[in-house]
Design an enzyme around this catalytic site. Structure first.
Site, short mmCIF file in Angstrom:
data_model
loop_
_atom_site.label_atom_id
_atom_site.label_comp_id
_atom_site.label_asym_id
_atom_site.label_seq_id
_atom_site.Cartn_x
_atom_site.Cartn_y
_atom_site.Cartn_z
N ALA A 68 8.82 2.02 -6.83
CA ALA A 68 8.97 3.20 -5.98
C ALA A 68 7.80 3.21 -5.01
O ALA A 68 6.74 2.63 -5.29
CB ALA A 68 8.96 4.46 -6.84
N GLY A 114 10.09 0.53 -10.30
CA GLY A 114 11.46 0.82 -9.87
C GLY A 114 12.24 -0.44 -9.51
O GLY A 114 13.48 -0.43 -9.54
N GLU A 117 13.46 -1.71 -12.73
CA GLU A 117 14.50 -0.75 -13.15
C GLU A 117 15.79 -0.94 -12.35
O GLU A 117 16.88 -0.81 -12.89
CB GLU A 117 13.97 0.68 -13.00
CG GLU A 117 12.85 0.99 -13.99
CD GLU A 117 12.16 2.31 -13.70
OE1 GLU A 117 11.48 2.40 -12.65
OE2 GLU A 117 12.29 3.24 -14.50
N GLU A 137 3.68 1.13 -14.39
CA GLU A 137 3.41 2.55 -14.11
C GLU A 137 2.17 3.08 -14.82
O GLU A 137 1.49 3.97 -14.30
CB GLU A 137 4.62 3.41 -14.49
CG GLU A 137 5.82 3.26 -13.56
CD GLU A 137 6.74 2.10 -13.93
OE1 GLU A 137 6.39 1.29 -14.81
OE2 GLU A 137 7.82 2.02 -13.33
N1 COA Z 1 4.54 1.44 -2.99
C1 COA Z 1 4.00 1.50 -1.78
N2 COA Z 1 3.44 0.46 -1.16
C2 COA Z 1 3.43 -0.71 -1.82
C3 COA Z 1 3.95 -0.85 -3.11
C4 COA Z 1 4.52 0.29 -3.70
N3 COA Z 1 5.08 0.26 -4.91
N4 COA Z 1 3.78 -2.13 -3.52
C5 COA Z 1 3.17 -2.76 -2.51
N5 COA Z 1 2.96 -1.91 -1.48
C6 COA Z 1 2.31 -2.20 -0.19
C7 COA Z 1 0.79 -2.29 -0.32
O1 COA Z 1 0.22 -1.01 -0.30
C8 COA Z 1 0.47 -3.12 0.89
O2 COA Z 1 0.51 -2.28 2.01
P1 COA Z 1 -0.63 -2.45 3.19
O3 COA Z 1 -0.42 -3.87 3.70
O4 COA Z 1 -0.24 -1.40 4.18
O5 COA Z 1 -1.94 -2.25 2.52
C9 COA Z 1 1.64 -4.08 1.00
O6 COA Z 1 2.72 -3.47 0.26
C10 COA Z 1 1.38 -5.43 0.39
O7 COA Z 1 0.96 -5.24 -0.97
P2 COA Z 1 -0.43 -5.80 -1.54
O8 COA Z 1 -0.77 -4.98 -2.74
O9 COA Z 1 -1.46 -5.87 -0.46
O10 COA Z 1 0.02 -7.28 -1.95
P3 COA Z 1 -0.55 -8.18 -3.12
O11 COA Z 1 0.06 -9.52 -2.93
O12 COA Z 1 -2.04 -8.07 -3.21
O13 COA Z 1 0.05 -7.53 -4.47
C11 COA Z 1 1.75 -6.53 -5.86
C12 COA Z 1 1.44 -7.49 -4.70
C13 COA Z 1 3.27 -6.36 -5.92
C14 COA Z 1 1.23 -7.11 -7.19
C15 COA Z 1 1.06 -5.17 -5.59
O14 COA Z 1 1.45 -4.74 -4.30
C16 COA Z 1 1.39 -4.07 -6.56
O15 COA Z 1 0.84 -4.04 -7.67
N6 COA Z 1 2.26 -3.11 -6.16
C17 COA Z 1 2.54 -1.93 -6.92
C18 COA Z 1 3.36 -2.20 -8.13
C19 COA Z 1 3.60 -0.92 -8.89
O16 COA Z 1 2.70 -0.31 -9.43
N7 COA Z 1 4.87 -0.48 -8.94
C20 COA Z 1 5.25 0.69 -9.63
C21 COA Z 1 5.32 1.85 -8.72
S1 COA Z 1 5.80 3.32 -9.57
#
Ligand code: COA
Length: 262
Positions: A68, A114, A117, A137
């Site tokens: 999400a 999500g 999910e 989460e």
């Molecule tokens: N919601 C909003 N933005 C998100 C996102 C999310 N769930 N997942 C990634 N993004 C955004 C980042 O904020 C970043 O934005 P920016 O370039 O404006 O800073 C962009 O997507 C790229 O992500 P980044 O974290 O820089 O890439 P990474 O390769 O270092 O890491 C992930 C990739 C997927 C491991 C990491 O983005 C992550 O942990 N995301 C969240 C996962 C999560 O907690 N999901 C559950 C949500 S309830």
């Protein structure tokens, strides 16, 4: 290609609607608009007789869906959190699970929160060799809100689900295959073509029989319908905690969260 949408793309080919979530710069995170547009595409899957099945995938080669959209969590209180979860269930997640026509997830990278999910709500899953699954989460002071606590147990069993959910550990494609979370793993460049092949075979079978099987397998797998509504309520409850504020702020500030259990 259907150009009515801003956050997804859809293409209909030989009765199979491919729905591609299209926010690659945000790892295809599910914001309000994605949920709305997915809901509208899923209505078409059920209502349009030309559509016999659907594939859900993500744009780009990094993410299926990384969860999400965390940036939308900031202003939500407990009621707002529960409302967000219930809206997702009503428009997308439950609608996929109870779709009369097969809906398959082709997971082409991170399927987190999500995203995991969404893949689990589909009738089954294929994945690319670079796919990674997880429910992170707890890193945000939250729990899954789109059915993850229920469907992960259905798919991998209680012990494995429990560890994944409370550790935020990620599962690579080969292990996801081993654990039964996905049915097939393909090289990234072959993922969509191979998934279409699987569906084309399914589409030679009797549609009414398929519809009944989907209903019955869902029934067999659902231990407790109440679990889903309890999850919505407890997801909302997390939004009233300091840990959720700290967890989501830490993510936006790209640092590790310091949780106090409050
Ligand atoms: N919601 C909003 N933005 C998100 C996102 C999310 N769930 N997942 C990634 N993004 C955004 C980042 O904020 C970043 O934005 P920016 O370039 O404006 O800073 C962009 O997507 C790229 O992500 P980044 O974290 O820089 O890439 P990474 O390769 O270092 O890491 C992930 C990739 C997927 C491991 C990491 O983005 C992550 O942990 N995301 C969240 C996962 C999560 O907690 N999901 C559950 C949500 S309830």
């Amino acid at each position: 290609m259907n150009t009515d949408y801003n956050t997804i793309k859809t293409t209909l080919e030989e009765g199979i609607l491919t729905i591609t979530i299209n926010r690659p710069d945000k790892m295809n995170a599910l914001n309000k608009d994605v949920i709305t547009e997915l809901g509208s595409a899923l209505n078409k899957v059920n209502d349009n007789p030309e559509i016999k099945a659907a594939i859900i995938t993500g744009e780009g080669n990094r993410a299926f869906v990384a969860g999400a959209d965390i940036s939308e969590f900031d202003t939500l209180d407990a009621a707002g959190g529960a409302k967000l979860a219930q809206r997702g269930a009503d428009l997308v997640f439950d609608r996929i699970e109870h779709s009369k026509k097969p809906v398959i997830a082709a997971v082409n990278g991170f399927a987190l929160g999500g995203g995991c999910e969404l893949a689990m709500a589909c009738h089954f899953r294929t994945a690319s060799t670079n796919a990674q699954f997880g429910q992170p989460e707890v890193n945000l002071g939250l729990i899954p809100g789109y059915g993850g606590t229920q469907r992960l147990v259905q798919l991998v069993g209680k012990g494995r689900a429990m560890e994944l959910l409370i550790s935020a550990q990620m599962l690579k494609a080969d292990k996801a295959l081993d654990w039964g979370l996905v049915n097939h793993v393909f090289e990234p460049e072959n993922l969509l073509e191979e998934t279409r092949k699987i569906l084309k075979n399914i589409l030679t079978k009797a549609p009414i029989a398929i519809e009944h099987i989907i209903t019955l397998v869902n029934e067999a797998a659902t231990v407790s319908k109440e679990g889903f509504s309890m999850e919505v309520e407890k997801f909302g409850a997390c939004f009233a905690t300091e840990d959720k504020k700290e967890g989501t702020l830490a993510f936006m500030e790209k640092r590790k969260a310091d949780f106090k259990g409050k």
